[in-house]
Design a protein around this motif. Structure first.
Motif, PDB file in Angstrom:
ATOM      1  N   ALA A  80     -53.567   2.405-116.601  1.00 49.03           N
ATOM      2  CA  ALA A  80     -52.535   1.558-115.996  1.00 49.03           C
ATOM      3  C   ALA A  80     -51.383   1.320-116.964  1.00 49.03           C
ATOM      4  CB  ALA A  80     -53.139   0.228-115.553  1.00 49.03           C
ATOM      5  N   LEU A  81     -51.699   1.126-118.245  1.00 51.42           N
ATOM      6  CA  LEU A  81     -50.640   0.937-119.241  1.00 51.42           C
ATOM      7  C   LEU A  81     -49.783   2.191-119.356  1.00 51.42           C
ATOM      8  CD1 LEU A  81     -52.647  -0.947-122.019  1.00 51.42           C
ATOM      9  CD2 LEU A  81     -50.759  -1.882-120.650  1.00 51.42           C
ATOM     10  N   ARG A  82     -50.417   3.362-119.280  1.00 50.67           N
ATOM     11  CA  ARG A  82     -49.638   4.604-119.326  1.00 50.67           C
ATOM     12  C   ARG A  82     -48.714   4.713-118.109  1.00 50.67           C
ATOM     13  NH1 ARG A  82     -55.016   7.311-120.282  1.00 50.67           N
ATOM     14  NH2 ARG A  82     -55.302   7.486-122.541  1.00 50.67           N
ATOM     15  N   VAL A  83     -49.278   4.449-116.932  1.00 55.09           N
ATOM     16  CA  VAL A  83     -48.495   4.552-115.699  1.00 55.09           C
ATOM     17  C   VAL A  83     -47.338   3.571-115.713  1.00 55.09           C
ATOM     18  CG1 VAL A  83     -48.556   4.116-113.208  1.00 55.09           C
ATOM     19  CG2 VAL A  83     -50.354   5.486-114.273  1.00 55.09           C
ATOM     20  N   ARG A  84     -47.626   2.318-116.004  1.00 56.05           N
ATOM     21  CA  ARG A  84     -46.593   1.290-115.961  1.00 56.05           C
ATOM     22  C   ARG A  84     -45.502   1.560-117.003  1.00 56.05           C
ATOM     23  NH1 ARG A  84     -47.828  -3.733-113.607  1.00 56.05           N
ATOM     24  NH2 ARG A  84     -46.940  -4.881-115.375  1.00 56.05           N
ATOM     25  N   GLY A  85     -45.905   1.959-118.212  1.00 51.81           N
ATOM     26  CA  GLY A  85     -44.916   2.253-119.238  1.00 51.81           C
ATOM     27  C   GLY A  85     -44.051   3.443-118.885  1.00 51.81           C
ATOM     28  N   SER A  86     -44.660   4.483-118.330  1.00 50.28           N
ATOM     29  CA  SER A  86     -43.906   5.682-117.955  1.00 50.28           C
ATOM     30  C   SER A  86     -42.913   5.384-116.841  1.00 50.28           C
ATOM     31  CB  SER A  86     -44.870   6.790-117.518  1.00 50.28           C
ATOM     32  OG  SER A  86     -45.713   7.181-118.579  1.00 50.28           O
ATOM     33  N   VAL A  87     -43.360   4.635-115.841  1.00 50.19           N
ATOM     34  CA  VAL A  87     -42.471   4.327-114.724  1.00 50.19           C
ATOM     35  C   VAL A  87     -41.356   3.380-115.160  1.00 50.19           C
ATOM     36  CG1 VAL A  87     -42.305   3.299-112.428  1.00 50.19           C
ATOM     37  CG2 VAL A  87     -44.261   4.753-113.006  1.00 50.19           C
ATOM     38  N   ALA A  88     -41.685   2.351-115.927  1.00 55.04           N
ATOM     39  CA  ALA A  88     -40.661   1.404-116.364  1.00 55.04           C
ATOM     40  C   ALA A  88     -39.584   2.095-117.194  1.00 55.04           C
ATOM     41  CB  ALA A  88     -41.304   0.269-117.166  1.00 55.04           C
ATOM     42  N   ALA A  89     -40.005   2.971-118.111  1.00 51.91           N
ATOM     43  CA  ALA A  89     -39.024   3.693-118.928  1.00 51.91           C
ATOM     44  C   ALA A  89     -38.152   4.592-118.065  1.00 51.91           C
ATOM     45  CB  ALA A  89     -39.742   4.527-119.994  1.00 51.91           C
ATOM     46  N   ALA A  90     -38.748   5.230-117.075  1.00 53.99           N
ATOM     47  CA  ALA A  90     -37.981   6.098-116.184  1.00 53.99           C
ATOM     48  C   ALA A  90     -36.989   5.308-115.346  1.00 53.99           C
ATOM     49  CB  ALA A  90     -38.935   6.875-115.274  1.00 53.99           C
ATOM     50  N   VAL A  91     -37.413   4.143-114.868  1.00 49.27           N
ATOM     51  CA  VAL A  91     -36.503   3.303-114.077  1.00 49.27           C
ATOM     52  C   VAL A  91     -35.274   2.936-114.899  1.00 49.27           C
ATOM     53  CG1 VAL A  91     -36.221   1.023-113.030  1.00 49.27           C
ATOM     54  CG2 VAL A  91     -38.266   2.362-112.542  1.00 49.27           C
ATOM     55  N   GLU A  92     -35.491   2.496-116.119  1.00 49.54           N
ATOM     56  CA  GLU A  92     -34.361   2.101-116.954  1.00 49.54           C
ATOM     57  C   GLU A  92     -33.454   3.296-117.260  1.00 49.54           C
ATOM     58  OE1 GLU A  92     -36.563   0.073-120.136  1.00 49.54           O
ATOM     59  OE2 GLU A  92     -35.633  -1.776-119.418  1.00 49.54           O
ATOM     60  N   ARG A  93     -34.060   4.464-117.460  1.00 48.79           N
ATOM     61  CA  ARG A  93     -33.265   5.664-117.731  1.00 48.79           C
ATOM     62  C   ARG A  93     -32.448   6.057-116.509  1.00 48.79           C
ATOM     63  NH1 ARG A  93     -30.213   8.277-121.237  1.00 48.79           N
ATOM     64  NH2 ARG A  93     -30.309  10.556-121.023  1.00 48.79           N
ATOM     65  N   VAL A  94     -33.059   6.026-115.339  1.00 50.60           N
ATOM     66  CA  VAL A  94     -32.332   6.368-114.113  1.00 50.60           C
ATOM     67  C   VAL A  94     -31.186   5.387-113.890  1.00 50.60           C
ATOM     68  CG1 VAL A  94     -32.503   6.452-111.588  1.00 50.60           C
ATOM     69  CG2 VAL A  94     -34.260   7.560-112.997  1.00 50.60           C
ATOM     70  N   GLN A  95     -31.445   4.098-114.072  1.00 49.44           N
ATOM     71  CA  GLN A  95     -30.378   3.114-113.895  1.00 49.44           C
ATOM     72  C   GLN A  95     -29.228   3.350-114.873  1.00 49.44           C
ATOM     73  OE1 GLN A  95     -32.844  -0.685-113.894  1.00 49.44           O
ATOM     74  NE2 GLN A  95     -31.474  -1.066-112.177  1.00 49.44           N
ATOM     75  N   THR A  96     -29.572   3.684-116.112  1.00 51.48           N
ATOM     76  CA  THR A  96     -28.521   3.935-117.110  1.00 51.48           C
ATOM     77  C   THR A  96     -27.684   5.141-116.745  1.00 51.48           C
ATOM     78  OG1 THR A  96     -29.815   2.937-118.897  1.00 51.48           O
ATOM     79  CG2 THR A  96     -28.096   4.506-119.532  1.00 51.48           C
ATOM     80  N   LEU A  97     -28.324   6.245-116.384  1.00 51.89           N
ATOM     81  CA  LEU A  97     -27.592   7.463-116.047  1.00 51.89           C
ATOM     82  C   LEU A  97     -26.687   7.250-114.842  1.00 51.89           C
ATOM     83  CD1 LEU A  97     -30.424  10.136-116.511  1.00 51.89           C
ATOM     84  CD2 LEU A  97     -28.484   9.689-118.035  1.00 51.89           C
ATOM     85  N   VAL A  98     -27.214   6.608-113.824  1.00 42.95           N
ATOM     86  CA  VAL A  98     -26.428   6.415-112.603  1.00 42.95           C
ATOM     87  C   VAL A  98     -25.267   5.460-112.841  1.00 42.95           C
ATOM     88  CG1 VAL A  98     -26.496   5.516-110.245  1.00 42.95           C
ATOM     89  CG2 VAL A  98     -28.337   6.992-111.071  1.00 42.95           C
TER      90      VAL A  98
END
Length: 368
Positions: free
Chosen positions: A301-319
């Motif tokens: 769960a820590l892997r999943v949550r960390g991976s998704v949270a980092a991706a969300v922030e990256r997507v928001q930054t790029l967009v």
């Protein structure tokens, strides 16, 4: 709207289910679209969704996560209202299964006394403490619980409380019971404005125990529920990515082709989301196969949550870098989504969660 088109028919977020299965959640997504900003309507939608949504670990975990992601892609606040209700229903079922194995009585989620809308309140805060004490008439709650989202609009909650013997346990409580008081939350957030979180005070309030001391955190469902929240975050990221792709198509239709930077960022977003959905598909399959049914589930769960949270922030930054300030200033749906999502992913504790994951990786053999 800054010239950015919006889809009239909300689209599901696919993790691994067949198209025919995803089509069945179309009415739910349309309902979420119609209920944006209307919390009572969103809570009614949550009750309807719970009647059809699978529970984690029951063989269709990916479909459950697709429901959560898809509703959040329609509106982040809608997903934030749906997820705890579905989680509470799952917790009640898990407590009932545990009680059946040990010959104890626990609340039946289908019992009329426990119908209605549910929240899950497990957060702690300095200076606030909720205690549970056993009396001759049963368990009693005394004290205060922070971060109780929508508490005044809910019927019941699963919550955690401190025990006199040490540790914490989970309880089901009627939020309409005598002795329950709701502090007016000083909710100034620009994100999730319709989902305020405040403090609930309990003065000798009866409660029903779920599981036993420590059960709430030790059950594999705790990790599964945490991954369900990550599925919601994923849905928000997908919505941001879709709006970006739509804006590029709309600009191209008007004669302004995307430059190499915009295309590179869209390409990065594409591979990021493709990798995440594949990861979640595999994790859901492992849950359903019984491979994540022990305490090791929390490490995943820590892997999943960390991976998704980092991706969300990256997507928001790029967009946001590509689209600039205009949609934040003039596109209500885009601005709301970005603000809602930025607050929602703060349920992830960033480097503190990574530190916890690192400690687990150091103590155990690693899969890599």
């Amino acid at each position: 709207m800054n010239g950015i088109p919006t889809s009239h028919q909300p689209l599901p977020v696919r993790i691994s289910s067949a198209a025919a299965d995803l089509e069945t959640i179309g009415p739910l997504l349309s309902g979420a679209q119609d209920a944006v900003g209307d919390v009572p309507a969103l809570l009614e939608l949550a009750k309807a969704a719970a009647a059809a949504a699978p529970k984690p670990g029951d063989g269709r975990t990916a479909f459950l996560w697709e429901i959560l992601a898809s509703v959040t892609a329609v509106d982040v606040a809608a997903g934030r209202a749906l997820e705890p209700h579905l989680d509470a229903v799952a917790i009640l079922a898990q407590a009932g299964d545990d009680a059946a194995r040990h010959g104890r009585d626990c609340p039946d989620p289908d019992n009329a006394d426990f119908e209605g809308t549910w929240g899950v309140f497990a957060a702690e805060a300095p200076g606030l403490r909720l205690e549970a004490k056993e009396s001759a008439d049963g368990w009693i709650l005394q004290g205060s619980k922070p971060w109780c989202s929508l508490a005044a609009q809910l019927d019941h909650a699963v919550l955690t409380a401190h025990l006199e013997t040490g540790g914490r346990a989970a309880f089901a409580v009627d939020l309409h019971a005598h002795g329950v008081g709701f502090a007016n939350p000083a909710w100034t957030s620009r994100g999730l404005r319709e989902i305020p979180s405040g403090t609930v005070h309990f003065e000798t309030v009866p409660a029903v125990p779920l599981g036993g001391p420590g059960w709430y955190y030790q059950r594999p469902g705790f990790a599964w529920g945490g991954m369900g929240v990550a599925a919601c975050w994923l849905g928000g990221a997908v919505a941001v990515a879709r709006s970006f792709a739509d804006s590029l198509r709309h600009a191209a239709d008007g004669g302004r082709e995307p430059d190499q930077i915009a295309l590179a960022h869209l390409g990065e977003i594409d591979r990021t989301l493709a990798a995440l959905t594949a990861y979640l598909a595999g994790t859901a399959a492992r849950i359903d196969a019984g491979e994540l049914s022990d305490r090791g589930a929390w490490q995943e769960a820590l892997r999943v949550r960390g991976s998704v949270a980092a991706a969300v922030e990256r997507v928001q930054t790029l967009v946001s870098q590509n689209l600039g300030p205009a949609p934040l200033a003039f596109d209500e749906r885009y601005g709301k989504r970005m603000a809602d999502l930025a607050l929602y992913i703060r349920q992830h504790h960033a480097m503190r969660d990574d530190a916890q994951l690192g400690a687990l990786a150091l103590a155990e053999s690693n899969p890599w």
